[in-house]
Scaffold this active site. Structure first.
Site, PDB file in Angstrom:
ATOM      1  N   ASP A 110      61.416  -4.956 -79.688  1.00  0.00           N
ATOM      2  CA  ASP A 110      61.313  -3.063 -79.596  1.00  0.00           C
ATOM      3  C   ASP A 110      60.997  -2.191 -80.866  1.00  0.00           C
ATOM      4  O   ASP A 110      62.273  -2.585 -81.720  1.00  0.00           O
ATOM      5  CB  ASP A 110      62.485  -2.515 -78.670  1.00  0.00           C
ATOM      6  CG  ASP A 110      61.896  -1.180 -78.887  1.00  0.00           C
ATOM      7  OD1 ASP A 110      61.820  -0.774 -79.063  1.00  0.00           O
ATOM      8  OD2 ASP A 110      63.845  -0.940 -77.916  1.00  0.00           O
ATOM      9  N   SER A 164      66.454   4.126 -73.468  1.00  0.00           N
ATOM     10  CA  SER A 164      66.324   4.885 -74.478  1.00  0.00           C
ATOM     11  C   SER A 164      67.230   6.532 -74.321  1.00  0.00           C
ATOM     12  O   SER A 164      68.243   6.104 -74.520  1.00  0.00           O
ATOM     13  CB  SER A 164      64.362   5.519 -74.792  1.00  0.00           C
ATOM     14  OG  SER A 164      64.396   5.666 -75.828  1.00  0.00           O
ATOM     15  N   HIS A 213      59.791  -1.715 -76.305  1.00  0.00           N
ATOM     16  CA  HIS A 213      60.613  -0.450 -75.309  1.00  0.00           C
ATOM     17  C   HIS A 213      59.752  -0.009 -73.937  1.00  0.00           C
ATOM     18  O   HIS A 213      58.805   0.784 -73.758  1.00  0.00           O
ATOM     19  CB  HIS A 213      60.110   0.723 -76.932  1.00  0.00           C
ATOM     20  CG  HIS A 213      61.405   1.975 -76.119  1.00  0.00           C
ATOM     21  ND1 HIS A 213      62.848   1.420 -76.600  1.00  0.00           N
ATOM     22  CD2 HIS A 213      60.846   2.772 -75.787  1.00  0.00           C
ATOM     23  CE1 HIS A 213      63.211   3.327 -76.519  1.00  0.00           C
ATOM     24  NE2 HIS A 213      61.928   3.567 -76.179  1.00  0.00           N
TER      25      HIS A 213
END
Length: 215
Positions: free
Chosen positions: A165, A111, A196
């Site tokens: 996600d 991320s 995610h």
């Protein structure tokens, strides 16, 4: 910016170092539990740095560990934070040089951490063994041509994304992959039916990729 970090090795005399960056609001312990799960052919050292704490606009100004601020109303406003965090990670890589040389160092990030890893890939003056970018994106893809350096154009890149996600949509990851492909980076792309997060198949693919990169 000097970073504190956790350090773990999978055996004596590691053949390389992986600097692994966590995501927004997490910390250096986030991916540490994955180390014993990876099926590695050779011992590696893993370094997990902590991002500094800062107010994050997208979370109402709450202070948390973050590599950069996120303000959806001004996506490029985080550029200075990203550059500063990238510089800190590159300094950490230099600090690790004595553990096998910069060509034996790979970067990994999830991320937000992946944004920094990819920014380092594009801008670093030193060569990396590989860069792993998980559930992430390229910051300011339209401006890549203005900042790209030649040092890592042939560096192996592993990108993976969850098709479900909700935080960083898969199409943003795909667009980032295409932006890097257009510059000639050799990218291995994987996608999974997950959100995610990290899934077992992805962990298996990460193990295989690390074995290839450090083989």
């Amino acid at each position: 910016m000097k970073l504190d970090y956790l350090e773990r090795s999978t055996g004596s005399n590691p053949v390389g170092t992986v600097i692994w960056l966590h995501g927004l609001g997490a910390d250096a312990t986030d991916f540490e539990p994955l180390v014993p799960v990876l099926k590695l052919d050779q011992p590696l050292k893993f370094v997990f740095p902590n991002a500094p704490k800062r107010p994050v606009t997208i979370n109402g100004g709450m202070e948390m560990r973050a590599w950069y601020d996120v303000d959806l109303s001004a996506p490029l406003a985080s550029s200075a934070d990203i550059d500063a965090s990238t510089a800190a990670i590159l300094a950490l890589a230099e600090q690790m040089r004595g553990e096998g040389g910069t060509d034996n160092i790979a970067l990994a990030g999830f991320s937000q951490g992946g944004v920094i890893a990819l920014n380092a890939l594009v801008t670093a003056k030193t060569k990396f063994r590989g860069v792993m970018a998980l559930s992430t994106y390229v910051h300011n893809a339209e401006g890549l041509m203005d900042i790209v350096r030649l040092e890592n154009l042939d560096t192996p890149v592993f990108m993976a994304h969850g098709l479900l996600d909700p935080m960083i949509p898969a199409h943003r990851g795909v667009a980032s992959r295409e932006a890097l492909n257009a510059l000639g980076y050799p990218i291995e792309w994987r996608e999974y039916r997950m959100g995610h997060e990290v899934c077992p198949q992805e962990i298996s693919d990460i193990s295989r990729w690390l074995n290839k990169v450090f083989g």
